[in-house]
Scaffold this motif. Sequence first.
Motif: not given
Length: 313
Positions: A60-67
Motif C-alpha cells: 500500500g502506502t507504507r514506507t520504511f526506514d530500512v528493509v
Amino acid sequence: MQRICVIGGSRYFGKLLVQRLCAAGHQVTVVNRGSAPPPPGVEHLVVDRDDEAALLAALGTRTFDVVVDQVCYTPVQAEIAVRAFSARTRRYVMTSTIEVYDPATTALPALTREAPVPEERVDPAVWTVRTDLPWHDGAYREAHYAEGKRQAEAVFTRGAPFGFVSVRSAHVLGGGAREFTGRLAYYTERLARGLEIAVHAREMPTVFIHYEEVAGLLLWAATATGFTGPLNACSDGLLDVRDVTGAVAAQCGRQPVYRTAAAGEPVGPFSFDRYYAMSNDRAKALGFVFSRTADWLPGAAAASLPAPTTPAA
C-alpha cells in the motif's frame, strides 16, 4: 525508533532478528507467505514476494526506514524488490552467503595464497546478471543457490536508488532443532549410529557464525551503521570438518571414525576440498565485535544432540 520491514523472518535467525528489533523498540512489519505468525505487536503482511502486483497491493502506502531481506535468492526477486521498495525505503539489507566465494560454483581467479578472502573477491558491481534463466524453477534455484545470490547482489548494487548492503553470512550453527538445515545434526546422527564420516584427503578450513550472532549483526547493519556494499559475517577462527565433528563427539562421548572419500564420492556438509574462508576485517573496522567460534561451538554441538527419552512407565 525506526520503521523496519523484514521480508521472511519466520524461522531461525530471521525470527530472532524480528524479536530483537521489537525489543529494541523499533516498529516492525514482517512480509512473508504466512507459514508462522510473528511476535505480538508486529504487523504481518501475508503475500508471495514473487507476485509483484500482490506485493505492491499489500505494501500500500507504507514506507520504511530500512528493509531487511532474509529470503532473496534470485536476480528476478531482486528486480521486483527494487521496483517495489524504490520509493518506500532509504536502506536495504540483504542476507547473502559465504557460498558466493565458492570456486566450485563459478570461475574465480585462483587464490595466490590460502588467506581469508575479503569482500572484493566477488564484486557485485561488475557481476553478470541473467534474468532469463529459469529462476522460477525451485530445483534450478536450489542447484544454483550461490549464483542466484551473486546476481541478486548485482541487481541491488547497480539498480537500487536506496543504500544497499549485502551481509555474506558464514555457515550458521546453533539453536538445536531451530537449525532447520540439519547440517550439524548430520554429524550428530552419524556419531550416534557409529557410522564412518567420509572426508576429503586434504580438508580445507572454513568459517562459521552462531545464529544469535548473525541476528545481532543484521540488526547492527540495519540500524547502527551507514555502510553500503558487501559485508562478510563470520566469527573468529578457522575450523575444518574434523574440528566440528570433534566438538560434537566430545558432547556425545563418541569417537569419530573418518574415512577418506573416493574421488566424486559425496561427503558431509562441512567437508571442503577448496578454500574460500572469509575475512571479517571490514565489519570489525566498522565497529562490530565478533565472538570466537571455539567459544560457542561446544554449546552449539550440545544443542544438536537429541533430547534424552523418558522410559515409559
